[in-house]
Design an enzyme around this catalytic site. Structure first.
Site, PDB file in Angstrom:
ATOM      1  CG  ASP A 167     123.845  50.870  95.771  1.00  0.00           C
ATOM      2  OD1 ASP A 167     123.350  51.837  95.836  1.00  0.00           O
ATOM      3  OD2 ASP A 167     123.612  49.799  96.323  1.00  0.00           O
ATOM      4  CG  ASP A 168     128.819  49.893  93.932  1.00  0.00           C
ATOM      5  OD1 ASP A 168     128.601  49.790  95.174  1.00  0.00           O
ATOM      6  OD2 ASP A 168     128.622  48.879  93.242  1.00  0.00           O
TER       7      ASP A 168
ATOM      8  CG  HIS B 110     127.267  52.081  98.800  1.00  0.00           C
ATOM      9  ND1 HIS B 110     126.259  51.343  99.479  1.00  0.00           N
ATOM     10  CD2 HIS B 110     127.842  51.452  98.001  1.00  0.00           C
ATOM     11  CE1 HIS B 110     126.101  50.133  98.740  1.00  0.00           C
ATOM     12  NE2 HIS B 110     127.095  50.051  97.954  1.00  0.00           N
TER      13      HIS B 110
ATOM     14  CG  HIS C 248     131.674  48.443  98.271  1.00  0.00           C
ATOM     15  ND1 HIS C 248     131.410  47.148  98.040  1.00  0.00           N
ATOM     16  CD2 HIS C 248     130.661  48.977  97.650  1.00  0.00           C
ATOM     17  CE1 HIS C 248     130.498  46.918  97.438  1.00  0.00           C
ATOM     18  NE2 HIS C 248     129.831  48.097  97.323  1.00  0.00           N
TER      19      HIS C 248
ATOM     20  CG  HIS D 208     125.286  48.453  90.696  1.00  0.00           C
ATOM     21  ND1 HIS D 208     124.329  47.504  90.550  1.00  0.00           N
ATOM     22  CD2 HIS D 208     125.669  48.199  92.068  1.00  0.00           C
ATOM     23  CE1 HIS D 208     124.170  46.825  91.750  1.00  0.00           C
ATOM     24  NE2 HIS D 208     125.206  47.344  92.655  1.00  0.00           N
TER      25      HIS D 208
END
Length: 788
Positions: free
Chosen positions: A104-105, A155, A159, A256
């Protein structure tokens, strides 16, 4: 029969002046528009940069502990992959001894490439849930990610917790990320993971409607079975342990590759992969899980109604995100070639995944995506460059303030000593030249002030083709005042430089004082102005011009500018012996020196700057006489102020370009070129152009970063400027109350000067030429005694 022709219905032919003015006006409008567009472009770039960094519209709220009473139990207790068919939610679990590795991210320019390298070395695919703003900033990483055979999902763009957002914001978050993916890798995707999500049992009544809406749009929502909690940075061993499912259970594992320091994640990843492979696990993507589940259903004769089936598995096309046809799983071929089975056929695996989750971006989506990526690239380059420019400008401005204060104080002390003298007192008569064009409102007051002069003078009024009886008013005023020393010369309209040259040629004395037709002198002004000529090296003297109509907002702004910007500057330039401009409102010259340099030139719009530089280059000294005060009528409207400053700034550029060879000259000319010209370029052109950056970055910081810190920084800069202005007012013995207008001046005036300078630069680049522009006068500046 009468020979008189009626004038009704007949238009008067425009004069040469009117034609020139009309042409100039026609040229100005597009240049003004272009200047405004440049400012708008800068603002848009700043907004885009702030939005990309989640500083615009940033929402840090995260919902926790809400009820899940409206969420179906089969979802809460189901697998980590949730999709909808016919409005019904179904879940998919990861098969035993299978890991769907997700990150993620990202992307992150430091850690994502390291993660990709580890995955490639271990022949392991992964699914990256990317943040749209990061994709648009680092498109090449996403392109490499996809080409390597990995999978991407959305995603969101900034965010944010979508459970707090409106439908339009949710739509925008998804569409903008799809555009970023299209621009970066030429694809869109059907996969989605919400920020701050975890396992399906954490779905609540607020987030559930979001997943249902996105499911109806064709998105597959992905959750996790096992969370490595690597964001806590617990250490490599704990990351590996926490990411390991119990027994032989399959899992969607969360790690991540961005969002902070991910050194521990990078270090733990190869250890984790080797550990899981040693336990007999295979790695796949989210689409690989969906594919395997669909194949199992087909073998079992599933029709798509059982839990775990995939819409479109029967071969029927369904609409996916952005209108892409088919859902993940459509038209797949059983379990053969399942991603991550270690067969080494990377190209085939990549193609299979592309068919499963990715859609090739085409048409408007592709081109809009490329435009977004390009715009972001511009912002990514422009904002740091502007930041560096701001630092340079800030240092230059602060340095200028410091230098002005030091030199102005030294100048004041030097010139106001009781023992200071230029030499023997100058008492011989001088010629005062007054160029005038349509000055009927002011010319009488000008002559009235000269009638009170304590120094012997002759007055030469040069009427430059006025159409308002200026010459007659001047003669009548001289007659009423009993001034026998006034001559009025009329000439065809030829411009201010020609009028001044005519006056110089007609002058009876060796010192000529030049003033504007809207200016009034104090009784001692001429006497004070000519005293420096006792020094034979002095060829020209700049007087102290004051704003007479200072009781309006615009007048007060200009009053501050005259006292601080002009007169404080002139003290500095005087000591450095590089005075760039003798003001047209009050200045004096040796007549022979003027003739030596060719008189007032018509090559530029700033004839005063032009001749001042020419005097320097000819070896004459130019000084500032603060005690010679004149009062002038400043422009009374923003339009007139724009016209005046436009002429000044453009004329200054012309004069500097005309005398550019002084940079390489020797002697006095070279001194001005290497000292005066750089100072003028830096402080009168470069820093004013970039000065709005202070306000732009202040607003940017207040809105997007730290309001309080930005406000304090801006107030600190304003405080320094107020201190300098107060000192300048003290030296000129001015009233401090006008400084109350300075904060507003800094907010509005600086932006206007920026636009004026941009306008001037554009005019210079396009080769435009303007004539002497006449400003509308009111005659409200009377005698000096009447000015408060």
């Amino acid at each position: 029969m009468s020979t008189t022709t009626s004038s009704r219905g007949r238009r008067r032919a425009p004069s040469r002046i009117e034609r020139a003015a009309g042409k100039a006006a026609a040229l100005q409008k597009p240049r003004v528009i272009l200047a405004l567009l440049l400012l708008l472009a800068l603002t848009c770039i700043m907004l885009l940069d702030g939005y990309l960094r989640a500083e615009v519209g940033g929402d840090q709220r995260v919902r926790d502990g809400a009820s899940s009473s409206k969420v179906p139990d089969k979802v809460l207790n189901g697998g980590p992959i949730v999709r909808f068919q016919g409005g019904q939610a179904t879940t998919i679990s990861v098969p035993k001894k299978t890991i769907a590795l997700t990150f993620d991210d990202g992307p992150n320019p430091t850690y994502t490439p390291q993660v990709l390298k580890i995955l490639e070395e271990n022949d392991v695919p992964a699914t990256f849930f990317v943040v749209g703003s990061m994709v648009s900033r680092y498109p090449s990483i996403v392109k490499d990610m996809v080409q390597q055979g990995n999978e991407v999902g959305i995603h969101t763009f900034t965010h944010v917790d979508l459970s707090y957002q409106s439908d339009s914001r949710i739509k925008r978050e998804m569409e903008q990320t799809q555009l970023a993916l299209a621009g970066a890798a030429g694809i869109t995707t059907t996969l989605f993971r919400a920020p701050y999500s975890s396992e399906t049992d954490a779905i609540d009544n607020y987030s559930w409607p979001v997943y249902k809406k996105l499911g109806a749009d064709g998105y597959i929502s992905v959750f996790v079975d096992t969370d490595s909690d690597d964001w806590k940075k617990p250490g490599v061993s704990k990351i590996v342990d926490w990411a390991t499912p119990k027994g032989t259970t399959g899992a969607a594992v969360l790690m991540h590759d961005a969002g902070g320091d991910r050194e521990q994640t990078v270090e733990a990843l190869p250890t984790y992969i080797k550990k899981m492979k040693a336990k007999g696990y295979t790695f796949t993507t989210i689409s690989g899980v969906v594919e395997k589940d669909s194949a199992s259903d087909r073998r079992a004769g599933a029709t798509g109604s059982a839990t775990g089936t995939v819409p479109g598995a029967s071969g029927q096309a369904a609409d996916g995100p952005n209108g892409a046809e088919g859902n993940a799983g459509s038209g797949t071929q059983g379990t053969q070639g399942t991603p991550g089975n270690g067969n080494g056929n990377a190209a085939a695996l990549a193609q299979a995944r592309l068919q499963a989750a990715h859609r090739t971006a085409t048409g408007a989506t592709l081109y809009e995506g490329k435009a977004l990526v390009m715009a972001v690239a511009v912002a990514e380059w422009t904002v740091p460059a502007l930041s560096v420019g701001l630092i340079i400008v800030g240092v230059a401005v602060m340095g200028r303030f410091g230098m002005m204060l030091i030199l102005a104080r030294r100048h004041y002390r030097q010139r106001n000593k009781h023992r200071f003298s230029w030499g023997p007192t100058v008492t011989r008569p001088v010629s005062v030249i007054v160029p005038a064009y349509n000055e009927k409102e002011c010319i009488a007051n000008t002559l009235k002030s000269l009638a009170k002069s304590t120094h012997p003078i002759e007055v030469i009024v040069v009427d430059d083709g006025s159409t308002d009886n200026t010459s007659e008013i001047a003669r009548d005023a001289a007659r009423e005042l009993g001034m026998t020393n006034v001559r009025v010369i009329r000439q065809e309209n030829a411009g201010k430089p020609a009028a001044l040259n005519n006056g110089v040629r007609s002058a009876s004395y060796d010192i000529v004082v030049m003033m504007d037709g809207d200016t009034v002198f104090e009784p001692e002004a001429v006497h004070q102005l000519v005293q420096p000529f006792a020094d034979p090296e002095v060829g020209a003297v700049a007087g102290n011009a004051k704003v007479g109509n200072r009781d309006t907002i615009i007048g007060a702004w200009q009053h501050i500018e005259y006292v601080m910007g002009f007169n404080l500057d002139r003290r500095m330039y005087d000591l450095l012996r590089c005075m760039p401009t003798i003001p047209g409102a009050i200045g004096a010259f040796r007549r022979d020196a003027v003739l030596q340099v060719g008189g007032m030139s018509e090559d530029t719009l700033a004839e005063d700057t032009d001749i001042t530089i020419a005097m320097h280059r000819a070896g004459w000294r130019v000084v500032y006489q603060e005690h010679a005060r004149a009062w002038t009528e400043a422009p009374g409207s923003l339009k007139q102020l724009w016209s005046q400053r436009y002429r000044w700034s453009y004329g200054t550029m012309q004069a500097l370009w005309k005398h550019r060879k002084s940079l390489t000259d020797k002697g006095p000319s070279g001194r001005f070129g290497r000292v005066g010209m750089p100072l003028v370029v830096i402080f009168q052109i470069v820093t004013p152009v970039f000065a709005p950056l202070i306000d732009v970055f202040t607003a940017y910081s207040m809105i997007f970063v730290d309001f309080q810190a930005a406000l304090y920084a801006w107030l600190a800069v304003l405080g320094i400027q107020l201190f300098c202005a107060a000192y300048a007012f003290r030296l000129d013995r001015e009233k401090y109350r006008y400084l109350l207008m300075m904060p507003l001046q800094q907010l509005a005036y600086r932006q206007m000067m920026y636009l004026v300078l941009i306008h001037s630069c554009i005019t210079a680049l396009t080769g435009g030429r303007l004539r002497w522009q006449k400003l509308k006068r009111t005659g409200e500046v009377g005698t000096p005694a009447g000015v408060s």
